[in-house]
Every structure is written in structure tokens, then in C-alpha cells.
Design an enzyme around this catalytic site. Structure first.
Site, PDB file in Angstrom:
ATOM      1  N   HIS A 377      54.116  37.192  39.670  1.00  0.00           N
ATOM      2  CA  HIS A 377      52.699  37.089  39.481  1.00  0.00           C
ATOM      3  C   HIS A 377      52.270  36.290  38.522  1.00  0.00           C
ATOM      4  O   HIS A 377      50.980  36.212  38.351  1.00  0.00           O
ATOM      5  CB  HIS A 377      52.166  38.664  39.137  1.00  0.00           C
ATOM      6  CG  HIS A 377      50.875  38.910  39.925  1.00  0.00           C
ATOM      7  ND1 HIS A 377      49.775  38.026  39.971  1.00  0.00           N
ATOM      8  CD2 HIS A 377      50.677  40.098  40.534  1.00  0.00           C
ATOM      9  CE1 HIS A 377      48.947  38.635  40.704  1.00  0.00           C
ATOM     10  NE2 HIS A 377      49.223  40.028  40.874  1.00  0.00           N
ATOM     11  N   TYR A 488      41.212  50.593  37.437  1.00  0.00           N
ATOM     12  CA  TYR A 488      41.379  49.278  37.550  1.00  0.00           C
ATOM     13  C   TYR A 488      41.306  48.815  39.040  1.00  0.00           C
ATOM     14  O   TYR A 488      41.869  49.533  39.976  1.00  0.00           O
ATOM     15  CB  TYR A 488      42.625  48.926  37.056  1.00  0.00           C
ATOM     16  CG  TYR A 488      42.866  47.152  36.959  1.00  0.00           C
ATOM     17  CD1 TYR A 488      42.644  46.573  35.754  1.00  0.00           C
ATOM     18  CD2 TYR A 488      43.184  46.572  38.233  1.00  0.00           C
ATOM     19  CE1 TYR A 488      42.747  45.277  35.586  1.00  0.00           C
ATOM     20  CE2 TYR A 488      43.561  45.158  37.956  1.00  0.00           C
ATOM     21  CZ  TYR A 488      43.291  44.612  36.740  1.00  0.00           C
ATOM     22  OH  TYR A 488      43.557  43.100  36.689  1.00  0.00           O
ATOM     23  N   SER A 490      41.121  45.111  40.982  1.00  0.00           N
ATOM     24  CA  SER A 490      41.367  43.567  40.735  1.00  0.00           C
ATOM     25  C   SER A 490      40.294  42.807  41.721  1.00  0.00           C
ATOM     26  O   SER A 490      39.886  42.802  42.723  1.00  0.00           O
ATOM     27  CB  SER A 490      42.495  43.023  41.121  1.00  0.00           C
ATOM     28  OG  SER A 490      42.925  41.548  41.008  1.00  0.00           O
ATOM     29  N   THR A 501      41.597  36.499  37.403  1.00  0.00           N
ATOM     30  CA  THR A 501      40.948  37.784  37.787  1.00  0.00           C
ATOM     31  C   THR A 501      40.039  38.345  36.740  1.00  0.00           C
ATOM     32  O   THR A 501      39.918  38.095  35.761  1.00  0.00           O
ATOM     33  CB  THR A 501      41.932  38.947  38.289  1.00  0.00           C
ATOM     34  OG1 THR A 501      42.748  39.029  37.174  1.00  0.00           O
ATOM     35  CG2 THR A 501      42.838  38.274  39.430  1.00  0.00           C
TER      36      THR A 501
END
Length: 658
Positions: A377, A488, A490, A501
Site C-alpha cells: 500500500h 475511519y 477512506s 486519501t
């Protein structure tokens, strides 16, 4: 050792194949997946820059997100801390000015890009589960093409076609079309293509189309994250022409491009993959000391192990270079995964013996032809991966280059990579395998599908499908615990140059009010509850729009903190806002959620970001809501959460359609 076979014979065969290609009028239709009239990076120079929010707005948004999470007294304390931080003499004013000044001097990028890369690369926790997510493909509609070697060959060829189109600047630029019927047209491409790159974005804007940042796309191929003590590095070698194939824990490579950069014929690539399978068929299910397991380790430990591995023999260093530089990892699993949970388990983590988690991405295909992407990532986000994911599915299923009856004629030439291991290295591998098994055995995966409720119902009731999905998570957690927690979601900021992001904070005062009402023994009327859902949708929609436009608070506060950490004034103690328990709590995301929408996605999943949290990957279809929940018992009970989630959607559906 590295088994190169008869290398001269291989070169001769390559030259013959290249000559045969030319003599048979080999067409660009095979070499390139797309041939866009508008150059791939045409819009990149004119993309708008990621804005830095006003400090006062960040403070306001931060407090709005804290309010549903804190008691009245704790909120008052946090409110005073924030007011002091952003006040005329507050630390925030100086840090904000420094951030703005730095941003003005670096107009080629965004204020979040470097610190975000650093954040990923400096984290020392293992990549699998913690960072690497997965996207699982739906099956090829033609079942005969789901045979492992056939699907692997077609997806490999489509991948190289994608890569070549990208590098030749003829891959269609990534554009978000607000009204595709009016902008996703030949006229749009003609007009914007004629405009100079420095103003092309503005031309697209007149069509109500928004080009997206594509700076991450080149990092898809020939890339690898290399462990280093303290902070990893990203490596790339675009000159390499080979693909890495893993099967039964063994490493194989073969070239997919000839000396002139042409893709080898489909029959040659198929022959090479069949050769890999035949070579590995004689191997045990997994080697005694699988080197791939090292990529599951804590990063500093892996860095030390990799250094020792290279020191054992130059052969190991050569093998690692070939692994690092490969286009990507193609992983052929020798097992079938029966059922959704085993499928997700295998693609998300597996047993680690047939993986190399450091590659930019791995295309994994199991024995039954189920396929998925597992990606590292740090280098990039969902926009680049999803575009690749979608394009190779469409290409490999509508233009398959090999078929169940395709014959292979050329002699395959595959190189097997072997690593020399001393006893110390064998011990490290054994320990890594044991630790990884312990972690994966503790991870729980629960799946829920809720048919009959999806985009269609939400649109009919004029509420946002994503807002309803997020509301379901809030209601479910409240049912389970009676609490609200940091959540959270994204959101991509790829509408801006080098955007990454931003965080949407789905837990709001509106969702809190609905949770307490719907889970109460004294529920309000249906009409009142409907009004509350619509209010939740409105608030969530505003938060989503703000985040997509770079107007959240998380990245701004993160950037200010990074400056404070190296500022002489705060060398001993960070500003109070960062020492406030409320700041730590809101960044301890118990509910971490993400979705990537595509008709070709069967499932998406990732691990919890905290031990006492849930990792929630979700899909919203026209008439179905689906979610994959990961958790670590006994810290959290995923099965119970999924049961609560089902009840929550039943409640929300009942209210909406009454």
C-alpha cells in the site's frame, strides 16, 4: 542455485520468436491494451493542487468529529485545547504558516505526499493483514477459461498489455465523468486532446469531467518495497522484462518481453507457465524453508534477515534482484478454496509460504481459477489498483489470447531461483513461519450478505447508499456495545496532483442520535426515524464532498504534527492538542472501513488497524449489501458484530420502506 538452463539456447529461441513475430505481421492489437487518442499523462501538468484547509475550519471539523465520542466534560477540555492551538498565539498558527510556505515552494507535489510516504515506509509492523489489502475477482463468465493455467496466461498477457499501453502513453487517462453521456465521448477526447497539457484540465472541467492524478500508475510494475532498518525504500527497475511466478513456495522467472520490448506470443507464455507447473509438480507442497515467509516479518527484523541472506552468497543477492525487479508477482496456488471465508483467508494472508508481500502487487490464482490482487500500500491507493484490476478483467475475458484447446509449440525456457541458506537463516525462517501462523490463526473473518437492500432502495428513498451503509456500521456497533467509537472511511483525493486519501468520519451527532433512537425501547415514530436517516445522509454527503475536495481535518493535523516533531520549539513536548487523550482516541480507529466499487469485484478485505478493532470491507450493489469483517478475538467478536449488522439493516430497511 539459479537454474538458468541453456542460456545461449534461450537467446537463440528468443531471436527466432521475434523474427517469426515480424514475419507474421504481428499487430499492435496484441501489444497494447488501449490506444487512446489523448496521451495518458496529458492532464497531469494542469491538475489542481491539493488545498491546505483553513486552520479554523480544521479546528471546527475536528471538534465536530470529537463531539459524539466524548462526554460533555471531556469535550469541554478538548474544545479549550483546540481553541488554544488555533488561537492568535497558539502553536497551530506558526505550524500552519510553515506548512503553507513549504507547500508554496513545492508546487510540483502536494503537502501530504512525502509525509504520507514516510508514514507508510517508516512503520515497522508486518505488511500482510496490517497493510496489504485484497480485491477478489468475479469468475470468468466462460467457465472453461477458469482453468488455472488458462486464466493465469490470459491475465498475465492483459497485464503486460496494460503496462505497455501505460508506458507508451496510450492508456486512456483516468477521468471521473460527472455525466458520462455528455463527456465520455469522442468530442471530449478531441477537444481536450488538442489543448496544451498545461490547460487541458480546464477544458475537461467545462465538460463537467474531472481528470484524476495518475502519478502512482507507473509504480504498479517492476517495483518492490525493500526493508531497511528504520525506514523501507521503494525500488523500481523498468528495464526488467521478466515476471516472477511462485508455486509451492518456489520462485521462477521468465521473460514476457523480447529484446525489442514486444510481448511474446500467447503460446510461448502459456508454455512457460505450464513449464513452471511441471517443474514444481515434483516438489513437496512447500519447501522446508520457504524464503517468501520472510516478507511476513516485522520490518526491521526482515531488514536484518535480508542483509544476512545476501551476505551468505552472491547467488542470493542476484536472486533477490530478480525478485525485486520483476514486473509483478504471479502466484499460482496449488489448492482450492471452498467457501467465501477460506477464499478470503487465502488471498488476504494464506500461510505465507507461497507469497512475496513486498511486491507492488501480486496476482494470485488458485487451483480452481479464483483470482485476486494483493497489493502493497505504500506506493499507491485504490484508484491506480482498481483501474488495473478492471482493465485486465475486461481484456482477459473479452479478448482471451489462449483457449482451453491452445497448443504450445515452442520450447519453454524458465529460470528457477534457489536461495542458499545457512543454519541461522533456516532458524529465522522457522521462527517467522511460527509467528505468522500464530497471527493468522487469531484473525477471524466473518461475511455478511444482505439481499434485497442496496442502491435501488436508497435512491428511491433519496438517501445516499454509502451513508446508509455507514449508518448500519454505527447502529451495529451501538447494538453490540452501547457506544460510539472512532470510525475511519477512506476517501480518495486523486482529483488533485499527488493527492492520496482523506478521512471521512462517519460517526456524527446525527448517527449517534439515530443509534440511540433505533436501539431504544421507546422508539420515535417511523416518520421521525425516516427524517433522522435523511439527516444522517445529508451530513455524511457533506463530509464526503469535503474529504474528496481535500477539506477534511485528519491530513491537515497530520501534516502539522509532522512539522512539530522536527520543530526546535517542540523538541521536548508536542503541542497539547497531540497529547490530548481525545486525539489518541480518535486516531485509534476501532471501525476501519473502505470500499471500491466495480462490477468485477467479488470481494474486498483488509485487516483491523488496531487489535481491538474491525476491518470492514464492503460492497453496495443494486439489490444487495455485502461486507467482510476481520477481527482478533477475544478483543472483538466479529460474528456477533455481523449479527448486529444484519439486525441493523433490517431496522433501517423497515424504516425506509415503511
Amino acid at each position: 542455485m539459479i537454474r538458468f538452463g541453456s542460456f545461449n539456447k534461450y537467446k537463440a529461441a528468443t531471436a527466432y520468436t521475434t523474427l517469426r513475430f515480424k514475419s507474421s505481421s504481428f499487430q499492435d492489437d496484441y501489444q497494447y491494451l488501449q490506444q487512446s487518442k489523448v496521451p495518458t499523462m496529458h492532464f497531469q501538468p494542469s491538475l489542481p493542487r491539493l488545498p491546505i484547509p483553513e486552520l479554523s475550519k480544521t479546528a471546527e471539523r475536528y471538534l465536530n468529529a470529537q463531539k459524539p465520542l466524548l462526554s460533555t466534560s471531556d469535550f469541554s477540555k478538548t474544545e479549550e485545547i483546540v481553541k488554544s492551538f488555533v488561537g492568535p498565539n497558539g502553536a497551530g498558527q506558526g505550524l500552519h504558516k510553515q506548512l503553507v510556505d513549504h507547500d508554496k515552494k513545492n508546487k510540483h507535489t502536494s503537502y501530504i505526499s512525502k509525509p504520507w510516504f514516510d508514514m507508510y515506509l517508516s512503520d515497522r509492523i508486518p505488511l500482510p493483514i496490517n497493510y496489504n489489502p485484497i480485491l477478489v475477482y468475479i469468475r470468468d463468465p466462460n467457465e472453461a477459461y477458469n482453468k488455472q493455467v488458462i486464466r493465469a496466461t490470459n491475465m498475465l498477457i492483459s497485464s503486460v498489455r496494460f503496462m505497455k499501453s501505460l508506458r507508451a502513453e496510450i492508456l486512456e487517462p483516468e477521468v471521473y465523468h460527472l455525466n458520462p453521456k455528455k463527456s465520455n465521448t469522442d468530442l471530449f477526447r478531441t477537444v481536450t486532446g488538442l489543448l496544451p497539457s498545461m490547460v487541458s484540465w480546464y477544458g475537461a472541467y467545462l465538460f463537467k469531467a474531472f481528470p484524476l492524478d495518475m502519478s502512482q500508475f507507473p509504480s504498479l510494475f517492476n517495483a518492490n518495497r525493500i526493508p531497511e532498518i528504520g525506514k523501507d525504500v521503494l525500488f523500481q527497475d523498468t528495464s526488467a522484462k521478466h515476471v516472477l511466478v511462485l508455486r509451492k513456495g518456489e520462485f521462477y522467472i521468465f521473460d514476457v518481453l523480447d529484446s525489442e520490448g514486444n510481448i511474446f506470443p500467447p503460446e510461448v507464455i502459456l508454455a512457460n507457465l505450464k513449464k513452471v507447473i511441471s517443474m514444481s509438480d515434483g516438489q513437496p507442497p512447500s519447501p522446508d524453508h520457504p524464503v517468501g515467509i520472510l516478507t511476513t516479518m516485522e520490518r526491521d527484523s526482515w531488514a536484518k534477515a535480508r542483509k544476512h541472506l545476501k551476505a551468505i552468497s552472491p547467488q542470493n543477492e542476484t536472486a533477490l534482484k530478480l525478485v525485486d525487479s520483476a514486473l509483478f508477482a504471479l502466484i499460482l496456488d496449488d489448492e482450492s478454496c471452498s467457501g467465501h471465508v477460506p477464499l478470503v483467508q487465502n488471498f488476504l494472508h494464506g500461510d505465507g509460504t507461497n507469497r512475496w508481500f513486498d511486491k507492488s502487487f501480486s496476482l494470485i490464482i488458485d487451483k480452481d481459477g479464483e483470482a485476486a490482487i494483493n497489493f502493497e500500500h505504500s506506493w499507491g491507493d485504490g484508484v491506480a489498483v482498481l483501474r488495473y484490476f478492471n482493465d485486465i478483467y475486461k481484456d482477459s475475458t473479452t479478448k482471451p489470447r489462449v483457449h482451453p484447446d491452445t497448443e504450445t509449440k515452442d520450447n519453454p525456457e524458465v529460470t528457477q531461483l534457489d536461495f542458499l541458506l545457512d543454519q541461522e537463516m533456516k532458524n529465522v525462517i522457522a521462527e517467522a513461519k511460527s509467528q505468522y501462523e500464530s497471527v493468522t490463526n487469531h484473525l477471524k473473518i466473518d461475511i455478511m450478505e444482505f439481499p434485497g437492500f442496496g442502491k435501488n432502495v436508497c435512491k428511491k428513498q433519496k438517501v445516499s447508499p454509502d451513508a446508509v451503509m455507514q449508518l448500519g456500521f454505527q447502529v451495529a456497533f451501538h447494538k453490540q456495545t452501547g457506544k460510539q467509537v472512532a470510525t475511519y472511511e477512506s476517501c480518495s483525493t486523486s482529483a488533485f496532483r499527488h493527492g492520496r486519501t482523506e478521512t471521512i468520519r462517519p460517526c456524527t451527532m446525527a448517527t449517534k442520535a439515530f443509534c440511540e433512537s433505533i436501539n431504544s425501547n421507546n422508539q420515535p415514530s417511523i416518520s421521525e426515524l425516516q427524517g433522522m436517516i435523511k439527516k444522517c445522509s445529508e451530513v455524511h454527503g457533506a463530509l464526503t464532498r469535503d474529504a474528496a475536495m481535500g477539506q477534511g481535518f485528519d491530513r491537515h493535523l497530520f501534516g502539522l504534527r509532522k512539522l512539530a516533531e522536527v520543530h526546535p520549539e517542540f523538541s521536548k513536548e508536542l503541542p497539547e492538542i497531540y497529547r490530548d487523550p481525545a486525539y489518541s482516541a480518535i486516531n485509534h480507529n476501532v471501525l476501519s472501513t473502505s470500499t471500491l466499487s466495480s462490477p468485477y469485484v467479488q470481494a474486498g478485505a483488509f485487516g483491523p488497524v488496531v487489535k481491538d478493532g474491525y476491518g470492514i470491507g464492503y460492497l453496495i450493489a443494486d439489490n444487495m449489501l455485502g461486507t467482510i469483517v476481520t477481527s482478533y478475538p477475544p478483543h472483538r467478536d466479529g460474528a456477533d458484530f455481523v449479527n448486529c449488522l444484519r439486525k441493523s439493516f433490517e431496522d433501517i430497511y423497515r424504516v425506509l420502506v415503511k
